[in-house]
Design an enzyme around this catalytic site. Sequence first.
Site, PDB file in Angstrom:
ATOM      1  N   PHE A 126       0.868  -1.178   0.000  1.00  0.00           N
ATOM      2  CA  PHE A 126       0.000   0.000   0.000  1.00  0.00           C
ATOM      3  C   PHE A 126       0.908   1.233   0.000  1.00  0.00           C
ATOM      4  CE2 PHE A 126      -2.242   3.336   2.403  1.00  0.00           C
ATOM      5  CZ  PHE A 126      -3.430   3.408   1.713  1.00  0.00           C
ATOM      6  N   LYS A 182     -28.910 -10.277  -7.972  1.00  0.00           N
ATOM      7  CA  LYS A 182     -27.820 -10.922  -7.237  1.00  0.00           C
ATOM      8  C   LYS A 182     -26.533 -10.422  -7.864  1.00  0.00           C
ATOM      9  CE  LYS A 182     -25.911 -15.590  -6.518  1.00  0.00           C
ATOM     10  NZ  LYS A 182     -26.124 -17.003  -6.854  1.00  0.00           N
ATOM     11  N   ASP A 218     -22.672 -10.485  -8.179  1.00  0.00           N
ATOM     12  CA  ASP A 218     -21.597 -11.433  -7.880  1.00  0.00           C
ATOM     13  C   ASP A 218     -20.218 -10.839  -8.156  1.00  0.00           C
ATOM     14  OD1 ASP A 218     -20.527 -13.870  -7.169  1.00  0.00           O
ATOM     15  OD2 ASP A 218     -21.843 -15.034  -8.484  1.00  0.00           O
ATOM     16  N   MET A 219     -19.184 -11.554  -7.764  1.00  0.00           N
ATOM     17  CA  MET A 219     -17.784 -11.148  -7.985  1.00  0.00           C
ATOM     18  C   MET A 219     -16.953 -12.409  -7.783  1.00  0.00           C
ATOM     19  SD  MET A 219     -14.826 -10.118  -6.231  1.00  0.00           S
ATOM     20  CE  MET A 219     -13.634  -8.830  -6.269  1.00  0.00           C
ATOM     21  N   CYS A 228     -22.747 -10.906  -3.323  1.00  0.00           N
ATOM     22  CA  CYS A 228     -22.211 -12.258  -3.488  1.00  0.00           C
ATOM     23  C   CYS A 228     -20.797 -12.134  -4.016  1.00  0.00           C
ATOM     24  CB  CYS A 228     -23.083 -13.027  -4.490  1.00  0.00           C
ATOM     25  SG  CYS A 228     -22.513 -14.699  -4.862  1.00  0.00           S
ATOM     26  N   SER A 229     -19.922 -13.004  -3.572  1.00  0.00           N
ATOM     27  CA  SER A 229     -18.615 -13.102  -4.196  1.00  0.00           C
ATOM     28  C   SER A 229     -18.216 -14.560  -4.090  1.00  0.00           C
ATOM     29  CB  SER A 229     -17.608 -12.190  -3.478  1.00  0.00           C
ATOM     30  OG  SER A 229     -16.322 -12.428  -3.988  1.00  0.00           O
ATOM     31  N   GLY A 230     -18.610 -15.338  -5.099  1.00  0.00           N
ATOM     32  CA  GLY A 230     -18.391 -16.781  -5.018  1.00  0.00           C
ATOM     33  C   GLY A 230     -18.933 -17.258  -3.670  1.00  0.00           C
ATOM     34  N   ASP A 268     -19.253  -8.463   4.254  1.00  0.00           N
ATOM     35  CA  ASP A 268     -18.735  -7.477   5.193  1.00  0.00           C
ATOM     36  C   ASP A 268     -19.743  -6.351   5.359  1.00  0.00           C
ATOM     37  OD1 ASP A 268     -18.124  -5.402   3.090  1.00  0.00           O
ATOM     38  OD2 ASP A 268     -16.770  -6.978   2.396  1.00  0.00           O
ATOM     39  N   GLU A 296     -42.875 -34.818  -0.837  1.00  0.00           N
ATOM     40  CA  GLU A 296     -41.825 -33.839  -0.532  1.00  0.00           C
ATOM     41  C   GLU A 296     -42.305 -32.416  -0.833  1.00  0.00           C
ATOM     42  OE1 GLU A 296     -37.597 -36.169  -1.143  1.00  0.00           O
ATOM     43  OE2 GLU A 296     -38.812 -35.788  -2.919  1.00  0.00           O
TER      44      GLU A 296
HETATM   45  C1  GLA Z   1     -20.863 -17.734  -8.014  1.00  0.00           C
HETATM   46  C2  GLA Z   1     -22.064 -17.648  -7.097  1.00  0.00           C
HETATM   47  C3  GLA Z   1     -23.008 -18.778  -7.427  1.00  0.00           C
HETATM   48  C4  GLA Z   1     -23.442 -18.645  -8.867  1.00  0.00           C
HETATM   49  C5  GLA Z   1     -22.232 -18.648  -9.768  1.00  0.00           C
HETATM   50  C6  GLA Z   1     -22.605 -18.335 -11.192  1.00  0.00           C
HETATM   51  O1  GLA Z   1     -20.090 -18.847  -7.745  1.00  0.00           O
HETATM   52  O2  GLA Z   1     -21.677 -17.666  -5.749  1.00  0.00           O
HETATM   53  O3  GLA Z   1     -24.118 -18.760  -6.567  1.00  0.00           O
HETATM   54  O4  GLA Z   1     -24.162 -17.464  -9.017  1.00  0.00           O
HETATM   55  O5  GLA Z   1     -21.262 -17.685  -9.357  1.00  0.00           O
HETATM   56  O6  GLA Z   1     -21.525 -18.294 -12.035  1.00  0.00           O
END
Ligand code: GLA
Length: 758
Positions: free
Chosen positions: A273, A469, A471-472, A519-521, A527, A607
Site C-alpha cells: 500500500f 444478485k 456477484d464477484m 455475493c462473491s463466489g 462485510d 416432498e
Molecule cells: C458464483 C455464485 C453462485 C453462482 C455462480 C454463477 O459462484 O456464488 O451462486 O451465481 O457464481 O456463475
Amino acid sequence: METITLQTKNTTYDMAISPVGHLLHLYYGPKTNCDTSYRLQYYDRGFSGNPYEVEGDRTYSLDVLPQEYPVYGNGDYRDNAFNIQLADGTNGCDLRYKNHRIINEKYSLDGLPYVFGNEGEEAYTVEIDLADDIIGLEVTLRYGVIPEKDVITRSAVIKNNSDSKMIITRAFSTSLDLLHGDFDLIHFHGRHEMERLPQREELNRSVTSIGSRRGNSSHQHNPFVIVCDKKTDEDHGAAWGFSMLYSGNFKFRGFKDQFGLTRNMMGIQDDMFDYPLEPGESFETPEVAMIFSGNGLEDLSHKFHKMIQNNVIRTPLKDERCPVLINNWEATYFDFNHEKLLDIAKNAKEVGIEMFVLDDGWFGQRNSDEAGLGDWRVNEDKLGGPLRKFSDEINELGLKFGIWIEPEMVNENSDIYREHPDWAFTIPGRKPIRSRNQLVLDFSRPEVVDYIFEQISNVIDSANIEYIKMDMNRSLYDIYSSVLTEQSFGLILHNYTKGVYRFLEMLTQKYPHIRIEGCSGGGGRFDAGMLYYTPQIWASDNTDAIDRIRIQHGTSFGYPISTVGAHVSAVPNDQTGRTVPLNTRAVVASSGTFGFEFDLSKITEEEKEEVRYQIDNYKRFWPLIAYGNYYRLHDPEKDTNVASWMFVSQDGDEALINAVSLDKHGNEPVNYIKLRGLEPETQYVITSVTKDDDAPEPFISDGNALMHSGIPLPIISGEYQAWQWKLDKIDTIRRRNEVDKEPSEYDIESIDTKETVA
Ligand code: GLA
C-alpha cells in the site's frame, strides 16, 4: 491532564492530551464517570526514548504509553497504525493535539460506506485535529457515537499541507491500546465454500495479523474480529468487537508489548500500500465500528446485529421480508433454455415460492464460464425472446423476477474485451493470472464503471426486475491501470473498491425498489461495507446443510441472520456429496433469507407437501428470525453430536429453537439442549414445529428449568435429523386467546404439566 470522553449508554471511551500534546488512550470499557487518567503510570524504562520537550524526564516515553493513534516517528518502537514517507526519503511524523470539536450528528464518508444515525436517534461526532507542523501533515481523528447502540466508529482524514508529495505507507482506521490484561482474538477464517469459521487464539508477544490482499474482503479472513478477556464466553465477560465497513483489502494486527499492553489495530491493508498524497490532497480512511460489551459474546453479537440492521443497511425494503425464492443455479448451471426455466418456475409457484431468480448464463455467449462475461446483452435464444417477455411470463405465474449480474468481470472471449482490452487489469508485457477464465475490469476508472452501469441498466430497464444478485467471482491480481503514468497499489486498489461502491450507489439510487443480494463466489465479500448497499449476501457457495451450520454459526458473531442468504439444494449435495433430509435442509436454510436452489419437478408429491409446510413456517416465523435475538447454543468446534441455536423475540414473548443431530453412535445417550435468553421464572409452552410422529408432545416448563436442564432430543435412527420448537409464554397465549380473541393455537389446559422437564 485534559481528557476527551465519549459516553454511550453502557460504555465509556476516554482519551487524554499529554502535557506535550500527545493524544493518549485511557480507557474503553463499562460505563464510568471517573477521570481514568490515574491509570497511566510513569517509570524510567531502558531503551525507551523520550521526546526533546520533556527535558530529561526519562519517565515519559511514547514507547510505553497507551496511544490513541500510534504513529512511527515519535519514539514509539511498537508496531503502529500510521506511517508516512516524505519526498526526501525519510519516514515518520510526530502528531500533536491542535484542536477538537463536537458535532451534533454522525460524520459521513465520501464514496465509502459508514454507520449512520437515524432520524430522531442521538448521534454525535468528535473530531480531533492532530498535526506535525514541521512536515506539514494534518491528521483528523473522527469518532462517531451512537450512544443508544453503544457504537463508536473511527476513521481518520490525512492531509498533506506541505508543498511536496508524501506517500502514506500505512493508515489504519483504529487502534485500541488495552493497558493490561490477557486477551484472546476471535477471528473468522475460511476458504471458498467454507467461510467465516471462528478461531480463538491468544494475543501475545508475537504479532497476530490477519487480512486480505485479494482486492475483496475475502473468503479467507473477514473484516470483523473480536478481542476478549481470556474467560469471556457467550454470556459472560468483556469483549470488544471491530467491524470494518470496507470490502477491499484490510488488515487487523494485535500483540502484547514488553510491559503487557495489548495493541489492536484495524484498517486498510498496508502490504503493497503506497498512497500518494500531493500537496493539498487528503485521504480518508474507511470506517471501523467498535462495540464493547461486558456481558459476553452473545450480547456483543446482538449489538452488532442491531447496528447493522438499523444503522448500516439503508434500502427502504429492509423491513420487508425477502420473498422466498427459487434460484436456478444449482438446478441447471449454464445448461438451460426457456422451457426448462419456466418449468422450474411453475413447480416453484406450486409450493408457495414467491420469486424466480435467473442466475448466470442469460447474456452474450455465456454458455460456460469461458465466454461472454461483460457482454450485458440478453441471450434471446436461450430465453425464448426478449427479457421483458420472460419476466412477464414469470410474473404471470404469480412470481417476482430477479436476475444475476457480475459487473466487475470480463472473459477474454467477449466483445467488450475485444473492444477494450486495456479495461482489464493486466501488466504490460506479462500474461495475466487467470481465475475461472476471467479477468477483472479496472473499476478504478470511472468511465469503465459508467459503461458497465449503462449496459446493465439497459437490461434492468427492459424488464420487470425486482431483485438482483450481484456477484464477484475472482480475486484481483495484475494490478495496473492503463490511464495512470505512475502505478500505485494503494491508489488503484482503493479506487477500485470505491468504484464498486459507486456502481452500487448508482444502482440503489436509480432502482430503490430492487432488492440486491451481494455475493462473491458465495461469501467472499461478506462485510459491513457491502451491507450498506445490499441488505443480504449469499453466505457461501456451499449449500450442504451440515457445513452451512458451521458457516452460519461463524457468520452470526458479527452479522444479523436477516443478512444471510441461505437456500435448500438437492441431495446428494453438489459440494460435499452428503445426503441430508429435506426437513433438516429447510431448518438450516430458514435461518437466513430462505430460498431454494434445485429443480422442484424432481421431488415427490409428499416432498412438495413438506416444502409447502416449510415455506409457511418460514413466513410465520420470519419476524422472530429476522428481528429476534439470536443465541448460539452450541459450539461446532466442540459439540459434534448436536448443533442448536434459537431466536427470542425482542419482547421475550416467543422463541424458536432449532436443533440438528450430527454424529450418530450406537446405544446413544440422550442429548439435551440448554436454552438461553428466557425469563427464569416465567412459564412457557413448548410445541414442536416439526411434523414428525416422534416429535415430543407440547409441554410446559419455566425459564429456569429450560435454561439449566434443557430439553431432550428424541433419539431416532439416521444422521442429521432436525427439530424446531416454538416457545410461547403462557401469559401471552392466554392474552391472545382471551383478550385479542385470536384463534387459539394451543389448548393450554390439555397440556400435561407433569411432563415438564426439570
Ligand atoms: C458464483 C455464485 C453462485 C453462482 C455462480 C454463477 O459462484 O456464488 O451462486 O451465481 O457464481 O456463475
